[in-house]
Design an enzyme around this catalytic site. Sequence first.
Site, PDB file in Angstrom:
ATOM      1  N   SER A 142      38.781  42.273  41.114  1.00  0.00           N
ATOM      2  CA  SER A 142      39.173  43.641  40.777  1.00  0.00           C
ATOM      3  C   SER A 142      39.306  43.762  39.265  1.00  0.00           C
ATOM      4  O   SER A 142      39.556  42.764  38.572  1.00  0.00           O
ATOM      5  CB  SER A 142      40.512  43.994  41.443  1.00  0.00           C
ATOM      6  N   TYR A 155      49.467  41.564  43.259  1.00  0.00           N
ATOM      7  CA  TYR A 155      48.025  41.712  43.490  1.00  0.00           C
ATOM      8  C   TYR A 155      47.216  41.315  42.266  1.00  0.00           C
ATOM      9  O   TYR A 155      46.277  40.522  42.349  1.00  0.00           O
ATOM     10  CB  TYR A 155      47.747  43.169  43.870  1.00  0.00           C
ATOM     11  N   LYS A 159      44.248  38.351  41.592  1.00  0.00           N
ATOM     12  CA  LYS A 159      42.907  38.762  41.181  1.00  0.00           C
ATOM     13  C   LYS A 159      42.510  38.102  39.863  1.00  0.00           C
ATOM     14  O   LYS A 159      41.338  37.771  39.650  1.00  0.00           O
ATOM     15  CB  LYS A 159      42.838  40.280  41.069  1.00  0.00           C
TER      16      LYS A 159
END
Length: 258
Positions: A142, A155, A159
Amino acid sequence: MLNIKTGRIVIVTGASQGIGLAIATTFLNHGDTVIGCAYSDIQKAPQAQQLLQQFPDRFVYHSVDVTKTEDISRFVELAEHQFGRIDIVVSNAGKNVFKGIDCDEEDWQHNFNLNLRSHWHLAKCCRPALTKSQGVIIVITSNHAFSTMPGCAPYNISKRALLSLVQSLTIEWGPEIRTVGIAPGFIDTAGNQAWFDSHPDAALSRAKTIAKHPVGRLGRSEEVGDLCLFLSSDAAGFIAGTTIVMDGGRSAIMQDPD
């Protein structure tokens, strides 16, 4: 026109919707065979059902919980047993775990099991087959790996770690296996539309988000699929160990427009 060989065996995780579904569809339309998986049972994955109807001989779907290493191992064993080889792995499965840096340990662990460990274990399980086929691993991360916003931990941390996973897979498993990453930005999926709909004025929220992208629009899932198709080809054979950002120029902006 770019000449990419067809008839390859491709694993795509998170293939029931959104970006994963688009990636699977791209390879199927190209003439490849796709073994897809996602957490949902096929009865609860209507878009995957459509692919099964459209490509009954070249699409297979399994329900897999990628937070469980034994599920991943079983999935890869079934894929290789059924088709005899694996040529490409698109490690895409994951979800937003936006809990903030003060998240509890359960959220932290779930995030890393889903958004980091699953990619590592899938690669390990596929390594013997990919070594035989001189295959390709594509890891979907991402743009949060490069810069993020308040509340998006843990998160974004996982990533970011995927960038290093791509590098390590490349330098330790190459030249037999080539690994590359893709970091999509704001892609126009049903999930992101749900985020727009959570605002008092969904249309205004969408317009403001679009205005932050120099290309003047959001990304399309199909564009991620097209990039996967190219990166899996011999034409991209010198691209390895890096992660390509596709975010419509969003990361080039130092300060958002008023």
